[in-house]
Design a protein around this motif. Structure first.
Motif, PDB file in Angstrom:
ATOM      1  N   SER A  63       0.834  -1.206   0.000  1.00  0.00           N
ATOM      2  CA  SER A  63       0.000   0.000   0.000  1.00  0.00           C
ATOM      3  C   SER A  63       0.861   1.245   0.000  1.00  0.00           C
ATOM      4  O   SER A  63       2.040   1.212   0.368  1.00  0.00           O
ATOM      5  N   TRP A  65       0.216   5.780   0.363  1.00  0.00           N
ATOM      6  CA  TRP A  65      -0.656   6.961   0.377  1.00  0.00           C
ATOM      7  C   TRP A  65      -0.299   7.822  -0.827  1.00  0.00           C
ATOM      8  O   TRP A  65       0.870   8.160  -1.022  1.00  0.00           O
ATOM      9  N   GLU A  73      -5.872  12.806  -0.444  1.00  0.00           N
ATOM     10  CA  GLU A  73      -4.991  11.650  -0.387  1.00  0.00           C
ATOM     11  C   GLU A  73      -5.791  10.381  -0.128  1.00  0.00           C
ATOM     12  O   GLU A  73      -6.770  10.401   0.605  1.00  0.00           O
ATOM     13  N   ARG A  74      -5.370   9.304  -0.768  1.00  0.00           N
ATOM     14  CA  ARG A  74      -6.023   8.019  -0.547  1.00  0.00           C
ATOM     15  C   ARG A  74      -4.948   6.959  -0.392  1.00  0.00           C
ATOM     16  O   ARG A  74      -3.858   7.076  -0.917  1.00  0.00           O
ATOM     17  N   LYS A  75      -5.307   5.898   0.333  1.00  0.00           N
ATOM     18  CA  LYS A  75      -4.364   4.799   0.480  1.00  0.00           C
ATOM     19  C   LYS A  75      -4.620   3.793  -0.637  1.00  0.00           C
ATOM     20  O   LYS A  75      -5.656   3.150  -0.660  1.00  0.00           O
ATOM     21  N   TYR A  77      -3.805   0.409  -2.881  1.00  0.00           N
ATOM     22  CA  TYR A  77      -3.248  -0.935  -2.717  1.00  0.00           C
ATOM     23  C   TYR A  77      -2.865  -1.469  -4.088  1.00  0.00           C
ATOM     24  O   TYR A  77      -3.534  -1.187  -5.077  1.00  0.00           O
TER      25      TYR A  77
ATOM     26  N   GLU B  44      -7.421   6.267   6.933  1.00  0.00           N
ATOM     27  CA  GLU B  44      -7.959   5.500   5.820  1.00  0.00           C
ATOM     28  C   GLU B  44      -9.490   5.478   5.873  1.00  0.00           C
ATOM     29  O   GLU B  44     -10.156   5.658   4.846  1.00  0.00           O
ATOM     30  N   THR B  47     -10.919   8.872   4.739  1.00  0.00           N
ATOM     31  CA  THR B  47     -10.968   9.082   3.284  1.00  0.00           C
ATOM     32  C   THR B  47     -12.111   8.268   2.685  1.00  0.00           C
ATOM     33  O   THR B  47     -12.775   8.724   1.752  1.00  0.00           O
ATOM     34  N   THR B 237       4.946   7.490   4.631  1.00  0.00           N
ATOM     35  CA  THR B 237       4.560   8.838   4.216  1.00  0.00           C
ATOM     36  C   THR B 237       4.751   9.809   5.374  1.00  0.00           C
ATOM     37  O   THR B 237       4.703   9.413   6.527  1.00  0.00           O
TER      38      THR B 237
END
Lengths: 112, 241
Positions: A63, A65, A73-75, A77, B44, B47, B237
């Protein structure tokens, strides 16, 4: 609607297959599954993340970001090389089940 | 029903206008109360909730309807936390152990640095009254610093400064460099302080250097432990401020 056991068992090949088509994030994966199954497979949104995290811990997916086009922002995969191998095995096993049932129900089987 | 809602709507608008940002903030607070979720999990899920809200809005629902539907779909925070903990029970503890050891590391290395600086100043100062005064003042100041930092953090002051500080450890290499620099600096200060002390008292002794170097082994082990334990979201990050 799928039985609970079947939802749990099929989540691994479904996630791996979707990610084989390119990187994706939780919300998009759920939408895709809903769309492709014609509404027969409804995943609860919160249930997917533990599945993703388990696959990540097992080294099948990775994964990262990343910023999306919207600026948020999104994680994301994506499939690892181990994940690709695991998907091959999953595919053989699920098709074996599918073919057995197909023969019993007199539906045309598919080649594995 | 349609007729009634037409009457109700203008009144509702005047009384309580639904604030999407405030609702999202409330939800985030609720999630923060779940101890089984790491900061990465919460980010997570947030989002995801925002994507779900946007999805409902695109289908023509208003802010309030979109928020409540999305919230219901994502699930109860407590239930979420239980599900997440099942996937990786050790993850939350790894993160907690990391912050605990970071605190131990900082207080032990910075504490010993401060102690040896005081010691060096002491051995330079020979007047006994002045010595007692400086000793007391310095020790009081040293013990006040952590209290001042704790109180100001609790009151939400200097947040910008501390978030800048956390950026120092935004990945594994930075953390390793910062930790080893800390250990090197503290052992340098200790050796310098002891050298000053021995030269003031005209003692010829070089074995202390080895002794002081040996005492860096423990902080070095903690530093290695920290680098190994660094939470994945910091590793990958920068931490969001």
């Amino acid at each position: 609607m799928l039985a609970k056991d079947l939802v749990a068992a099929s989540s691994k090949p479904l996630v791996l297959s979707i990610l084989a088509g390119g990187e994706s994030y939780g919300y998009e994966i759920i939408q895709k599954v809903r769309e492709l199954s014609g509404g027969h497979i409804e995943w609860s949104d919160g249930m997917l993340y533990p599945v993703l995290h388990r696959l990540e811990r097992d080294g099948l997916i990775d994964s990262e970001w990343k910023e999306a086009d919207t600026g948020r922002e999104r994680k994301y995969y994506f499939l690892s090389s181990d994940g690709r191998k695991a998907l091959k095995t999953e595919r053989q096993q699920w098709l074996a089940v599918h073919n057995t049932l197909s023969r019993l129900w007199k539906i045309k089987p598919v080649s594995i | 029903m349609a007729g009634r809602s037409q009457h109700v709507e203008p009144i509702m608008e005047n009384q309580t206008r639904f604030n999407l940002n405030a609702a999202l903030e409330n939800w985030r607070q609720e999630l923060a109360g779940q101890l089984n979720l790491t900061s990465d999990d919460r980010r997570e899920l947030e989002t995801h909730l925002r994507d779900a809200v946007a999805g409902f809005q695109q289908r023509g629902l208003n802010d309030e309807e979109s928020f409540w539907l999305a919230r219901r779909r994502v699930g109860q925070p407590q239930q979420l936390a239980e599900e997440f903990a099942k996937a990786d029970p050790a993850k939350v503890w790894r993160e907690r152990v990391f912050w605990m050891w970071l605190a131990v590391f900082l207080s032990s290395t910075l504490g010993s640095m401060a102690g040896y600086i005081v010691f060096a100043l002491m051995s330079v100062n020979t007047n006994s009254t002045a010595r007692v005064v400086t000793q007391t003042t310095l020790y009081l100041l040293a013990s006040l610093i952590p209290i001042i930092i704790a109180v100001s953090l609790a009151k939400g002051k200097w947040v910008a400064f501390f978030s800048k500080l956390t950026q120092l450890v935004e990945n594994r290499r930075h953390l390793a460099m910062a930790a080893f620099l800390c250990v090197a600096l503290s052992s340098f200060i200790r050796i310098a302080a002891m050298a000053i002390f021995y030269s003031r008292h005209n003692i010829h002794n070089n074995s202390f250097i080895l002794q002081e170097l040996a005492s860096t082994i423990y902080p070095l082990i903690i530093a290695l432990l920290l680098v190994w334990l660094i939470p994945s979201q910091i590793r990958r990050t920068p931490k969001r401020v």
